[in-house]
Design an enzyme around this catalytic site. Structure first.
Site, PDB file in Angstrom:
ATOM      1  CE1 TYR A  44      -3.464  -2.785   0.233  1.00 50.82           C
ATOM      2  CE2 TYR A  44      -3.973  -2.096   2.416  1.00 50.82           C
ATOM      3  CZ  TYR A  44      -3.839  -2.866   1.286  1.00 50.82           C
ATOM      4  OH  TYR A  44      -4.998  -4.015   1.301  1.00 50.82           O
ATOM      5  CG  LEU A  47     -19.496   0.111   2.486  1.00 48.26           C
ATOM      6  CD1 LEU A  47     -19.031   1.712   3.103  1.00 48.26           C
ATOM      7  CD2 LEU A  47     -20.978  -0.088   2.473  1.00 48.26           C
ATOM      8  N   GLY A  48     -18.494  -1.959  -1.830  1.00 50.41           N
ATOM      9  CA  GLY A  48     -18.146  -1.804  -3.052  1.00 50.41           C
ATOM     10  C   GLY A  48     -17.249  -0.567  -3.718  1.00 50.41           C
ATOM     11  NE  ARG A  49     -12.232  -2.404  -5.479  1.00 54.25           N
ATOM     12  CZ  ARG A  49     -12.649  -3.545  -5.480  1.00 54.25           C
ATOM     13  NH1 ARG A  49     -13.946  -3.619  -5.686  1.00 54.25           N
ATOM     14  NH2 ARG A  49     -11.827  -4.511  -5.248  1.00 54.25           N
ATOM     15  N   GLY A  50     -17.175   2.103  -2.317  1.00 54.06           N
ATOM     16  CA  GLY A  50     -17.869   3.295  -2.249  1.00 54.06           C
ATOM     17  C   GLY A  50     -18.979   3.190  -3.074  1.00 54.06           C
TER      18      GLY A  50
END
Length: 333
Positions: free
Chosen positions: A56, A208-211
C-alpha cells in the site's frame, strides 16, 4: 464492541475491522492527520482488527499505522498484513506481478516488522496466488515464521477453494480475505462452503463496493487523480448508472429500516454468518462513525428478502477489477 472468531484456529477480533488501503493513495490523495485520527478513533471504539498491505503505497501505509498505533498496548489490537504484490515507482496501479517465494516471504516480513515498529504480525497472508510458486511453499515459509514467533496466524487472500484446501493441509488457515458484498457474491458458490467445512473464517473487504454502494457516490462524480476507481469497470460510464439504480432501490429499504445505505450494506455482510468479519475502508472519522452502528442493525428474514429483491445476486454491471487483474483472482464477481 462484539467479537467474532477468525475460524476455529484463529484469534478473536472485533466484529468489524478497519481496512486502511484508502489512507495511502488507493482512492486518491488522503489527509494523513485525518487518517491517523481515524485509526485511533476506531481503536477507541473497540475495533481491534487493522488490515494493511506492505505494498500500500510501498510501505507508506505501514509507516502511517506505526504512527497511529504508537503508545498503544500491543495486545489491544491485531495487525493483518498482506504481502507478495510487486510495484514499480510512480502513481497508479504500477503492479509488476507477484513474488511469494519462501525467501521473499521472509524478506517482506522483515521490512514490515521494521516499518510497523512491532515484533510480530498477527495474521500474515499472500495478497494473491503466485502462479510460479506452489502455495505449499509459500505457506511453509509462513509456518516457519509462526514457529519462530514473528507471525501468529496464517491467512489467505483471493484464492479458490482448491487452493484453500492445499494451504490448510500444510498449516491451519485462520481466515480468507476476499471481496464480499451485495454486488460481489461469487464466494457463495464454492469458497464459503469450503471455509465452513474446514473451520476457516472470512474477512470481507469491499463491503461497500469501494464506495459504490455507500450511498455517497453519484454518476457525475469523477474519480480523483490517483483514484483506482477510475479504472474499475463498475464505475465506468454506462455501468455506474445501472449500478446506482440498484443503490437507489437499496436506499428505500434502508430508509424503511431507519439506517443509512452504508449501514444496511455492512449489516447484510455481517448477517451472512458469525464466521464473517466485514472490513470497512473508512478514511475519515465521519465515515467511520457512520459504519460502526451497522453492527446494531438487525436484519429479519423479511429484511433480507427485501434486500435481495433490491439487489439480486449478479445484478451489478461490470467486473469488480480491471480485466488485467481478474485472471489473478480465485473467484470472479
Amino acid at each position: 464492541m462484539r467479537q467474532r472468531t477468525l475460524g476455529s484456529a484463529g484469534p478473536a477480533v472485533s466484529a468489524l475491522g478497519l481496512g486502511t488501503m484508502g489512507m495511502s493513495g488507493g482512492y486518491g490523495e488522503a489527509d494523513r492527520a485525518e487518517s491517523i485520527a481515524t485509526v485511533q478513533a476506531a481503536l477507541d471504539a473497540g475495533v481491534t482488527l487493522i488490515d494493511t498491505g506492505d505494498f500500500y503505497a510501498m510501505g507508506h501505509n505501514e509507516l502511517l499505522l506505526a504512527e497511529a498505533l504508537r503508545g498503544r498496548d500491543r495486545d489491544s489490537y491485531l495487525l493483518s498484513v498482506k504481502f507478495g504484490m510487486l510495484r514499480g515507482p510512480g502513481p497508479g496501479l504500477a503492479f509488476g506481478g507477484h513474488d511469494c517465494r519462501p525467501e521473499a516471504v521472509k524478506n517482506f516480513l522483515a521490512y514490515s516488522l521494521t516499518r510497523l515498529g512491532t515484533d510480530h504480525v498477527d495474521v500474515y497472508r499472500p495478497a494473491r496466488l503466485d502462479p510460479a510458486v506452489p502455495i505449499e511453499e509459500t505457506v511453509g515459509a509462513v509456518k516457519e515464521l509462526i514457529d519462530a514467533g514473528y507471525v501468529r496466524h496464517l491467512g489467505l487472500s483471493e484464492v479458490d477453494a482448491a487452493t484453500i484446501r492445499r494451504a490448510h493441509a500444510v498449516h491451519p488457515v485462520a481466515d480468507l480475505q476476499i471481496e464480499y458484498s451485495l454486488m460481489s457474491r461469487a464466494v457463495e458458490d464454492e469458497v464459503l462452503p469450503t471455509l465452513r467445512e474446514l473451520g476457516i473464517g472470512l474477512t470481507a473487504y469491499g463491503v461497500l463496493g469501494r464506495g459504490l454502494i455507500s450511498g455517497h457516490w453519484s454518476a457525475d462524480r469523477a474519480a480523483r487523480p490517483g483514484d483506482s476507481r477510475g479504472l474499475s469497470p463498475r464505475f465506468a460510464s454506462g455501468n455506474v448508472e445501472h449500478n446506482l439504480a440498484l443503490v437507489a432501490a437499496l436506499r428505500r429499504v434502508a430508509e424503511a429500516k431507519g439506517c443509512t445505505v452504508a449501514q444496511l450494506a455492512i449489516a447484510w455482510v455481517a448477517a451472512q454468518g458469525e464466521d464473517i468479519v466485514p472490513l470497512v475502508g473508512a478514511r475519515t472519522r465521519e465515515r467511520l462513525a457512520e459504519a460502526l452502528p451497522a453492527l446494531e442493525v438487525r436484519l429479519t428474514a423479511d429484511d433480507l428478502a427485501e434486500i435481495e429483491q433490491a439487489v439480486p445476486r449478479g445484478a451489478a454491471r461490470g467486473d469488480r477489477y480491471p480485466s488485467a487483474f481478474m485472471s489473478g483472482l480465485g473467484v470472479g464477481n
